[in-house]
Write a protein that holds these residues in place. Structure first.
Motif, PDB file in Angstrom:
ATOM      1  N   LEU B 400      26.988 127.310 -54.414  1.00 11.90           N
ATOM      2  CA  LEU B 400      28.008 128.286 -54.822  1.00 11.90           C
ATOM      3  C   LEU B 400      29.401 127.837 -54.363  1.00 11.90           C
ATOM      4  N   VAL B 401      29.480 127.392 -53.118  1.00  9.77           N
ATOM      5  CA  VAL B 401      30.763 126.910 -52.602  1.00  9.77           C
ATOM      6  C   VAL B 401      31.225 125.706 -53.421  1.00  9.77           C
ATOM      7  N   TRP B 402      30.296 124.804 -53.674  1.00  9.47           N
ATOM      8  CA  TRP B 402      30.650 123.606 -54.424  1.00  9.47           C
ATOM      9  C   TRP B 402      31.154 123.975 -55.817  1.00  9.47           C
ATOM     10  N   LEU B 403      30.462 124.900 -56.453  1.00  7.90           N
ATOM     11  CA  LEU B 403      30.882 125.323 -57.795  1.00  7.90           C
ATOM     12  C   LEU B 403      32.288 125.907 -57.770  1.00  7.90           C
ATOM     13  N   MET B 404      32.564 126.761 -56.778  1.00 10.16           N
ATOM     14  CA  MET B 404      33.882 127.388 -56.731  1.00 10.16           C
ATOM     15  C   MET B 404      34.960 126.351 -56.475  1.00 10.16           C
ATOM     16  N   GLN B 405      34.594 125.303 -55.717  1.00  8.09           N
ATOM     17  CA  GLN B 405      35.597 124.284 -55.412  1.00  8.09           C
ATOM     18  C   GLN B 405      35.794 123.321 -56.572  1.00  8.09           C
ATOM     19  N   ASN B 406      34.709 122.996 -57.249  1.00 10.47           N
ATOM     20  CA  ASN B 406      34.793 121.912 -58.226  1.00 10.47           C
ATOM     21  C   ASN B 406      34.609 122.317 -59.673  1.00 10.47           C
ATOM     22  N   ARG B 407      33.803 123.324 -59.906  1.00  7.66           N
ATOM     23  CA  ARG B 407      33.549 123.714 -61.295  1.00  7.66           C
ATOM     24  C   ARG B 407      33.599 125.220 -61.447  1.00  7.66           C
ATOM     25  N   PRO B 408      34.776 125.801 -61.241  1.00  7.60           N
ATOM     26  CA  PRO B 408      34.838 127.261 -61.359  1.00  7.60           C
ATOM     27  C   PRO B 408      34.494 127.760 -62.756  1.00  7.60           C
ATOM     28  N   ASP B 409      34.497 126.886 -63.750  1.00  4.66           N
ATOM     29  CA  ASP B 409      34.144 127.305 -65.105  1.00  4.66           C
ATOM     30  C   ASP B 409      32.654 127.182 -65.386  1.00  4.66           C
ATOM     31  N   GLY B 410      31.886 126.860 -64.343  1.00  4.23           N
ATOM     32  CA  GLY B 410      30.453 126.725 -64.552  1.00  4.23           C
ATOM     33  C   GLY B 410      30.033 125.270 -64.588  1.00  4.23           C
ATOM     34  N   LEU B 411      28.742 125.059 -64.366  1.00  7.05           N
ATOM     35  CA  LEU B 411      28.197 123.719 -64.281  1.00  7.05           C
ATOM     36  C   LEU B 411      28.458 122.943 -65.567  1.00  7.05           C
TER      37      LEU B 411
END
Ligand SMILES: Nc1ncnc2c1ncn2[C@@H]1O[C@H](COP(=O)(O)OP(=O)(O)O)[C@@H](O)[C@H]1O
Ligand SMILES: [Mg+2]
Lengths: 292, 449, 368
Positions: B400-411
């Protein structure tokens, strides 16, 4: 011109029971109630305070039908606040706003807009994550598809599709009119500052307004686009649309508006044609130190 | 052309993000098929019998379907209108309990009203929508972060009230609730679906016979399979309706509210009404998800272990994985989360045990970590595998943290789903003339032609 | 700006009735309380017990709330991992206390994992004061360290991101930390404190007899001490003043832009440290510890912070005590099975406060 007149025929007399008696002196009340057909917007003793700051101090003015009226004044004069009070973003501390003879003081923004009085923003506010066309399609009033049932249910949905097809064509035509149809599929967020201003104007037209409030539509726009925008405004005015234009730059107002209202420190300092304003000492004083 | 996996992925991502209706449907179908193959492969690798393999697949299908349903509901609220509702679990609880109380056996404890199931399900959605209406008032007035706190508090109010003894006669309180109507798949196959000892009816005989000849003698599994497939159909329907909702003038206003509410108002949209509507609709669908998942699906709920705020976060994570704002992304996110992040790790320790590694089984973290100093990582590996439940949550948190940092638009990246009932780029000039003569102002038309 | 102005007047219209109802209910409850005291339905000793235990738990909420309030207002997001900071303080502190007090009764590893029974280790303020003090200090230090590390790897790369993105990231952090604790310590709920001395107080004051135990006294001393320290820090040092200014005044924060790294670091140090202390102390009064101890407290801490007004340090303390006492005193009305409704009622109160007075009871008031 004739159909403009018709549109602006206000349902006079219906607003008598809207009045709260004793809020202003009766002469003013009378004047407001019997707003002539030719005057769609009338602002009466408008006042807005933020805590200790008085942003607008008893401003009164009116806008004539089919006119391009300018509202000028130095930064902080209270122009945007006046706009926001008219458009329902702020509730005025005191005073009245009448649109087509109807008291619209304190209505919510969407109620004001649905009466045909639509505004733009000083800093263009596009829906950045929506395409230019989506922005355009958002604007029209009375869309059947804004009802959830109509959008979803099989039988009813056909009506929505038909209307969407009509609106789509109108959106394209309006984009062409502003010469930004080549951007139709782009995200609004990717547009330049000037293009956003054009889009904002185009979007407002999609609501089929009676009158448009433009808050500094030319700020940050390059000269070519500025010219284009002003041409469009004139063209629309000639078709019968009424404009109230807020502008910080005096020259533009002087050259384009037939009626000018000058605000200073929340008050209306002077009113009249370009010549009157140019020769008004108070205006010159107010603008001293500003670029004239 | 695209040689490196990274490039290939990015090509895939662009293609995915441009997908129209047909492409999207195909994508979802392919994903589901891939997951079936994967889980069947896991079952076979673990040398389960046919019924066991089928059970693995059915279990996964059920979970994918119910997650997809809940995620679609949340996407309507958060993805479209930007309403940050983190009380999903509470609305699901309302749905599950409502269907139980409305359609449960009047003779059971706690007693139900015994209404027909369709009424029970519609009633559950309606009740969840009404609770949603109550929750919508904060949604109208509060900033997103306050709304987050208010909704998570609301879901805890619902859960702890369901646990409270004064209402035990209705809810079962700490005993939980089991008096659910039997699920429609069971009704399809049995003479007397409410009775565990009931004989199958004619359809049941036929279908069970087919499966028995394939080596699946467990009739319960056949019922579960039927129910899971039924859920997939419901997901399909909700998906289509959600798409229509999103890609319509209604959805356009929601999108505008998310982007800039004041502008939407200035264009004459009564944003409060739209927010209330979408909040109620989303909550109704969350109620449906609860009714079909924990209610009819699990047949047993207990608020001490079900409907915890964690459930809300799972659904959120699934939506973020798929990319909020996209219906296709919602279903994909639900599937990926349920199958790959939630379910698959539970098979890991079984899979590892087939390697004949005989991993050490330290019985505490200290015993697992201390051997590291003598360069022996195996106890730690064994410990992690044995505690895969906790590990999975740690991984989810990090993800979740990684997604918010790198892919806030989704995987899968930003998805362009244009909100309109028609293809906007497709012009139809003939319309313009009719529109103009209709009395539309069409300034553009005049200047142009 | 424009929007906030409009919602405020739009809000007031709807607010008044809600605020009125809330106020009326409060007055009615107070009158009923007086009635019960006069008629003897409620003994003074019972009331004193509620007030006392409420104060103890409320100070802990307040302690934890200060950090949440500071991070909320200075870093602009609701930190859903704040409960886990509390948990980390609890576990690291109690592992240390066990090791200090346990000596050779078990292996170091078992002591660290809190495995020996509480009675054998015997950690209490009276029997092993050193263990308690060292535990508290280590709990604070470890939590501060964790807060700084998490800031470095999670939040710093996201500086300037929207509040909601940070909020979601903090949910991720909460998950990771909570289940890391579960991985290490297991998912049980062991008791870890030994019994301690109890005093009967109140006889002389004519308030009836109610029980005060030494752990409660220790908690009050520790919390008040920490709060005094925070007060001095915030009022006497330049850094503290600038932190308070940024926390209290949104406009100032906007004018001065993104807070400096120094202010952010101090925020985490202060907030993390106090959360860690709260975690250690809450176990001292509850007696048990579990991997989700902080998560269970989080909503109550939020309630305290919102009641006190986000950004107000002193508001958080007062809010904590109010929530603590309200929770305890609710058993005057919520008796028997109805006591199960304490949490729902508390959370409902939280929502009502958010709706009626989102700026909190102390919001907008100078809090020096
Ligand atoms: N939301 C607000 N809160 C407080 N003061 C405001 C607000 N909006 C405007 N003002 C103040 O009101 C005055 C008039 O501002 P404005 O209407 O924006 O002027 P203009 O548009 O003519 O430049 C200024 O002094 C400004 O600081
Ligand atoms: Mg301005």
């Amino acid at each position: 011109m004739s159909d403009t007149e018709e549109r602006q025929a206000a349902p006079d007399g219906t607003d008598a029971d809207h009045e709260e008696p004793g809020t202003a002196d009766s002469a003013v009340e009378e004047a407001a109630k019997s707003t002539p057909r030719g005057i769609p917007l009338r602002v009466q003793n408008l006042r807005k305070e933020f805590g200790g700051i008085t942003a607008v101090a008893d401003a009164s003015f009116h806008v004539e039908a089919g006119s391009l009226t300018g509202l000028i004044g130095p930064n902080g004069a209270g122009k945007s606040t006046t706009f926001n009070c008219i458009a329902g973003v702020h509730r005025p501390t005191a005073g009245k706003v009448y649109f087509q003879g109807e008291d619209i003081t304190g209505l919510r923004p969407e109620q004001v807009a649905n009466k045909g009085l639509v505004r733009t923003f000083q800093i263009a506010r596009e829906m950045e994550d929506m395409t230019v066309l989506e922005n355009m399609m958002l604007a029209p009033r009375g869309q059947v598809g804004e009802s959830l049932a109509y959008s979803v249910l099989p039988g009813l949905r056909d009506q929505v599709v038909t209307q969407e097809e009509d609106l789509r064509e109108r959106a394209w035509e309006t984009l062409e009119f502003f010469e930004i149809d080549h951007l139709a599929g782009d995200y609004a967020g990717s547009l330049s500052g000037g293009q956003r201003k054009l889009l904002e104007m185009a979007r407002v037209l999609m609501t089929d307004p009676e009158m448009v409030l433009l808050d500094e539509p030319l700020a940050g726009v390059n000269p070519t686009l500025e010219k284009k925008l002003l041409e469009r405004v004139h063209e629309l005015r000639d078709q019968g649309l009424t404009f109230l234009l807020v502008e910080h730059d005096m020259d533009i107002i002087m050259n384009h508006c037939e009626h000018i209202i000058v605000m200073h420190q929340g008050k209306v300092l002077a009113e009249g044609g370009a010549e009157d304003i140019r020769n008004d000492d108070r205006v010159i004083d107010a603008y001293l130190g500003e670029t004239l | 052309m695209s040689n490196s996996p990274r490039e290939r992925l990015s090509v895939l991502r662009t293609r995915f993000s441009q997908g129209g209706g047909v492409n999207d449907a195909a994508l979802l179908l392919v994903t589901m098929l891939a997951l079936w193959v994967l889980f069947a492969a896991v079952g076979m690798y673990l040398q389960y019998d046919t019924a066991g393999v089928l059970g693995t697949v059915v279990n996964m299908t059920f979970l994918v379907a119910v997650y997809a349903l809940a995620v679609l509901a949340l996407n309507l609220q958060w993805g479209y209108a930007g309403l940050f509702n983190i009380g999903v679990a509470g609305f699901m609880a309302v749905g599950a309990y409502s269907v139980g109380i409305l359609s449960g056996d009047p003779g059971g404890t706690p007693a139900g009203f015994g209404l027909p199931l369709p009424i029970g399900i519609l009633g559950a959605m309606l009740i969840a929508a009404l609770v949603g209406l109550v929750a919508a008032f904060p949604a109208l007035r509060l900033r997103a972060d306050y709304l987050a706190i208010a909704t998570v508090a609301m879901s805890e109010i619902i859960r702890t009230t369901l646990l409270a003894r004064p209402f035990a006669e209705i809810t079962g309180a700490g005993q939980g609730f089991r008096n659910f109507p039997s699920n429609p798949a069971r009704t399809l196959y049995y003479e007397n679906p409410g009775d565990v000892t009931s004989e199958p009816n004619a359809i049941g005989e036929a279908v069970f016979g087919v499966f028995e000849s394939l080596g699946v003698a467990r009739t319960n599994l056949v019922v579960d399979l039927t129910y899971a497939l039924l859920l997939l159909v419901i997901v399909g329907i909700v998906y289509v309706l959600s798409r229509r909702t999103g890609n319509s003038p209604f959805g356009r206003v929601l999108k505008a509210i998310r982007e800039d509410e004041l502008v939407a108002e200035s264009l004459g949209k009564d944003t409060r009404l739209f927010k209330i509507k979408i909040f109620m609709l989303g909550c109704a669908l969350m109620g449906l998800a609860g009714a079909l998942w924990q209610g009819l699906g699990n047949q047993s709920v207990n608020p001490t272990t079900n409907f915890l705020p964690v459930l809300t976060f799972y659904i959120f994570i699934a939506l973020i994985v798929g990319g909020s704002g996209s219906n296709t992304g919602s279903v994909l996110g639900g599937a990926v989360f349920a199958a790959l992040l939630f379910l698959l790790p539970t098979y890991i320790s079984n899979i590892v045990s087939t390697f004949n590694l005989t991993l050490p089984r330290p019985n505490s973290a200290v015993e697992a970590v201390t051997p590291l100093f003598s360069a022996d990582p195996m106890p730690l590996v064994g410990f992690v595998v044995a505690n895969i439940d906790s590990m999975r949550f740690i991984i989810i948190g990090v993800l979740l943290v990684w997604l918010m940092q790198n892919r806030p638009d989704g995987l899968l990246g930003h998805r362009k789903e244009v909100a309109s009932s028609v293809d906007l780029m497709q012009r139809d000039r003939k319309r313009g003339q009719t529109a103009a003569t209709d009395g539309g102002r069409s300034q553009g038309g005049e200047s142009d032609e | 700006m424009a929007v906030s102005d409009r919602t405020s007047w739009g809000g007031r219209f709807l607010d008044n009735p809600a605020a009125f109802v809330a106020g009326a209910v409060a007055v009615l409850l107070l009158l009923d309380l007086v009635r019960r005291l006069v008629t003897g339905a409620l003994g003074p000793a019972t009331l004193m017990t509620y007030l006392w235990t409420g104060l103890v738990i409320g100070l802990i909420y307040g302690l934890a709330g200060i950090g949440l309030s500071l991070t909320y207002s200075i870093l602009n997001f609701a930190n859903f991992a704040h409960g886990e900071y509390v948990s980390v303080g609890a576990f690291s502190g109690w592992s240390t206390a066990y090791i200090v007090a346990g000596g050779s009764i078990a292996t170091l590893g078992d002591l660290f994992l809190l495995r020996p029974p509480a009675g054998r280790v015997g950690v209490s303020i009276t029997s092993a004061p050193l263990a308690v003090v060292v535990g508290l200090v280590v709990g604070v230090v470890v939590t501060v360290a964790m807060a700084l590390v998490l800031d470095r790897i999670v939040y710093r790369p996201m500086r300037g991101a929207e509040g909601i993105s940070l909020l979601i990231a903090s949910i991720g952090v909460a998950f990771a930390v909570r289940y890391l604790l579960a991985l290490v310590y297991g998912t049980g709920r062991p008791g870890v404190t030994a019994g301690t001395r109890r005093f009967f107080v109140g006889d002389t004051l004519g308030l009836g007899r109610f029980i005060v135990d030494s752990h409660q006294i220790a908690i009050i001393v520790a919390s008040l001490g920490l709060m005094l320290g925070v007060h001095l820090l915030l009022t006497r040092t330049k850094l503290g003043k600038s932190m308070r200014a940024m926390a209290d005044n949104e406009d100032l924060a906007r004018v001065t832009g993104i807070p400096t790294e120094r202010v952010i670091r101090s925020t985490w140090i202060l907030g993390g440290g106090l959360a860690g202390a709260a975690g250690f102390l809450v176990v001292l009064t509850q007696g048990t510890i579990a991997y989700n101890i902080g998560w269970l407290l989080l909503l109550l801490i939020f309630a305290a912070v919102i009641l006190g007004g986000i950004g107000s340090v002193y508001g958080a303390m007062v809010g904590g005590v109010v929530i603590g006492i309200a929770q305890q005193a609710s058993s005057i009305w919520l008796r028997g099975p109805w006591s199960d409704m304490t949490l729902p009622v508390t959370f409902a109160l939280l929502i009502v406060i958010l709706l009626v007075r989102p700026q909190g009871i102390y919001g907008g008031v100078e809090t020096t």
